[in-house]
Write a protein that holds these residues in place. Structure first.
Motif, PDB file in Angstrom:
ATOM      1  N   UNK A 188      39.656  40.298  54.186  1.00 21.69           N
ATOM      2  CA  UNK A 188      38.964  41.026  55.247  1.00 21.69           C
ATOM      3  C   UNK A 188      38.734  42.458  54.782  1.00 21.69           C
ATOM      4  N   UNK A 189      37.846  43.163  55.461  1.00 22.61           N
ATOM      5  CA  UNK A 189      37.399  44.477  54.975  1.00 22.61           C
ATOM      6  C   UNK A 189      38.546  45.473  54.823  1.00 22.61           C
ATOM      7  N   UNK A 190      39.574  45.322  55.652  1.00 22.50           N
ATOM      8  CA  UNK A 190      40.684  46.282  55.602  1.00 22.50           C
ATOM      9  C   UNK A 190      41.832  45.817  54.713  1.00 22.50           C
ATOM     10  N   UNK A 191      41.720  44.637  54.133  1.00 26.67           N
ATOM     11  CA  UNK A 191      42.773  44.111  53.258  1.00 26.67           C
ATOM     12  C   UNK A 191      42.465  44.506  51.809  1.00 26.67           C
ATOM     13  N   UNK A 192      43.289  45.362  51.278  1.00 31.06           N
ATOM     14  CA  UNK A 192      43.034  45.917  49.943  1.00 31.06           C
ATOM     15  C   UNK A 192      44.053  45.388  48.948  1.00 31.06           C
ATOM     16  N   UNK A 193      43.563  44.656  47.971  1.00 31.30           N
ATOM     17  CA  UNK A 193      44.398  44.171  46.877  1.00 31.30           C
ATOM     18  C   UNK A 193      44.220  45.146  45.714  1.00 31.30           C
ATOM     19  N   UNK A 194      45.207  45.988  45.428  1.00 32.03           N
ATOM     20  CA  UNK A 194      45.036  47.029  44.412  1.00 32.03           C
ATOM     21  C   UNK A 194      44.918  46.500  42.982  1.00 32.03           C
ATOM     22  N   UNK A 195      45.293  45.239  42.754  1.00 27.23           N
ATOM     23  CA  UNK A 195      45.218  44.686  41.402  1.00 27.23           C
ATOM     24  C   UNK A 195      43.813  44.170  41.092  1.00 27.23           C
ATOM     25  N   UNK A 196      43.084  43.751  42.115  1.00 27.78           N
ATOM     26  CA  UNK A 196      41.773  43.142  41.885  1.00 27.78           C
ATOM     27  C   UNK A 196      40.799  44.064  41.146  1.00 27.78           C
ATOM     28  N   UNK A 197      40.680  45.342  41.514  1.00 29.26           N
ATOM     29  CA  UNK A 197      39.776  46.223  40.749  1.00 29.26           C
ATOM     30  C   UNK A 197      40.166  46.339  39.279  1.00 29.26           C
ATOM     31  N   UNK A 198      41.462  46.284  39.004  1.00 28.56           N
ATOM     32  CA  UNK A 198      41.928  46.332  37.611  1.00 28.56           C
ATOM     33  C   UNK A 198      41.448  45.086  36.868  1.00 28.56           C
ATOM     34  N   UNK A 199      41.563  43.925  37.522  1.00 27.07           N
ATOM     35  CA  UNK A 199      41.110  42.687  36.902  1.00 27.07           C
ATOM     36  C   UNK A 199      39.601  42.678  36.722  1.00 27.07           C
ATOM     37  N   UNK A 200      38.863  43.240  37.686  1.00 25.70           N
ATOM     38  CA  UNK A 200      37.410  43.336  37.550  1.00 25.70           C
ATOM     39  C   UNK A 200      37.043  44.207  36.358  1.00 25.70           C
ATOM     40  N   UNK A 201      37.778  45.312  36.185  1.00 24.89           N
ATOM     41  CA  UNK A 201      37.528  46.195  35.046  1.00 24.89           C
ATOM     42  C   UNK A 201      37.810  45.463  33.736  1.00 24.89           C
ATOM     43  N   UNK A 202      38.911  44.726  33.692  1.00 27.53           N
ATOM     44  CA  UNK A 202      39.244  43.968  32.489  1.00 27.53           C
ATOM     45  C   UNK A 202      38.205  42.886  32.210  1.00 27.53           C
ATOM     46  N   UNK A 203      37.642  42.332  33.280  1.00 28.80           N
ATOM     47  CA  UNK A 203      36.563  41.348  33.137  1.00 28.80           C
ATOM     48  C   UNK A 203      35.323  42.003  32.533  1.00 28.80           C
ATOM     49  N   UNK A 204      34.975  43.175  33.047  1.00 29.12           N
ATOM     50  CA  UNK A 204      33.806  43.894  32.532  1.00 29.12           C
ATOM     51  C   UNK A 204      33.996  44.314  31.080  1.00 29.12           C
ATOM     52  N   UNK A 205      35.244  44.582  30.708  1.00 28.52           N
ATOM     53  CA  UNK A 205      35.550  44.961  29.332  1.00 28.52           C
ATOM     54  C   UNK A 205      35.732  43.740  28.424  1.00 28.52           C
ATOM     55  N   UNK A 206      35.593  42.536  29.020  1.00 25.44           N
ATOM     56  CA  UNK A 206      35.684  41.267  28.298  1.00 25.44           C
ATOM     57  C   UNK A 206      37.074  41.021  27.715  1.00 25.44           C
ATOM     58  N   UNK A 207      38.065  41.611  28.354  1.00 25.70           N
ATOM     59  CA  UNK A 207      39.455  41.317  27.976  1.00 25.70           C
ATOM     60  C   UNK A 207      39.866  39.992  28.600  1.00 25.70           C
TER      61      UNK A 207
END
Length: 214
Positions: A188-207
């Motif tokens: 939901x919009x107010x539920x923030x998973x702080x690890x997900x942006x890190x994983x998205x960044x690692x995905x973008x970096x192709x790690x």
């Protein structure tokens, strides 16, 4: 949730051993136990449902026994729970050894001796020694007893808090049990998973390569 190269897998494996230290958890044993938890969530076959134990310590004891059985391979898991997890026998033997845990414990104690500015800080050492089991106990006890639900999962899983920074998103248990393959535990919009942006960044970096959640 994601795939990665063999090289990156080994790097992560070593990092897991180094940062988990005294509470290193064998990935194979943990993966099997976690899959059992999802398959039998809050039933008598669940290795750590809080609804079958009088207190959190009894639940932790039962969890340790189940984990140890998988670690020592004294029980044969169901075929559907096996495979698709990383294994590195050398690191597994070292990380699971009493000597390794004692050496990490000694290193933590030395760090406190050098840097602790007040005596009461040494009371934190037991938590430091057992950080992995303590984290797991909080997540599985609170995440299946307290909070709210977004989905009817036919179990007692809860989202304990809408802002889960302390447990790094893992107290969104109701969401996780509904979407176990999703890297983002917040739904939901107010539920923030702080690890997900890190994983998205690692995905973008192709790690890593995030998989499509089902």
């Amino acid at each position: 949730m994601f795939t990665t190269s063999k090289t990156a897998e080994r790097v992560f494996y070593l990092m897991a051993y180094f940062f988990e230290g005294a509470s290193f958890l064998n990935p194979r044993a943990y993966a099997i136990m976690h899959r059992e938890h999802h398959a039998y969530s809050d039933t008598e076959k669940d290795p750590h449902s809080p609804h079958f134990f009088t207190d959190i310590f009894q639940m932790m004891k039962a969890t340790i026994i189940t984990f140890r059985d998988h670690l020592k391979r004294t029980t044969e898991p169901e075929a559907r729970f096996s495979g698709n997890y990383p294994e590195w026998p050398l690191i597994d033997r070292i990380g699971s050894s009493i000597l390794s845990r004692l050496l990490f414990g000694a290193a933590y104690t030395c760090f406190y001796i050098v840097y602790a500015s007040h005596w009461w800080m040494f009371l934190l050492l037991p938590i430091h020694f057992m950080m992995g089991p303590v984290h797991g106990a909080i997540v599985n006890w609170c995440g299946h007893k307290y909070g709210y639900t977004n989905f009817d999962n036919n179990d007692q899983s809860k989202n304990t808090t809408p802002f889960d920074f302390l447990m790094l998103g893992e107290l969104f248990q109701n969401n996780h049990h509904r979407h176990p393959n999703s890297a983002n535990f917040g739904k939901r919009w107010f539920e923030i998973d702080p690890v997900y942006p890190v994983m998205k960044l690692m995905h973008c970096m192709r790690i890593i390569k995030l998989r499509k959640a089902f």
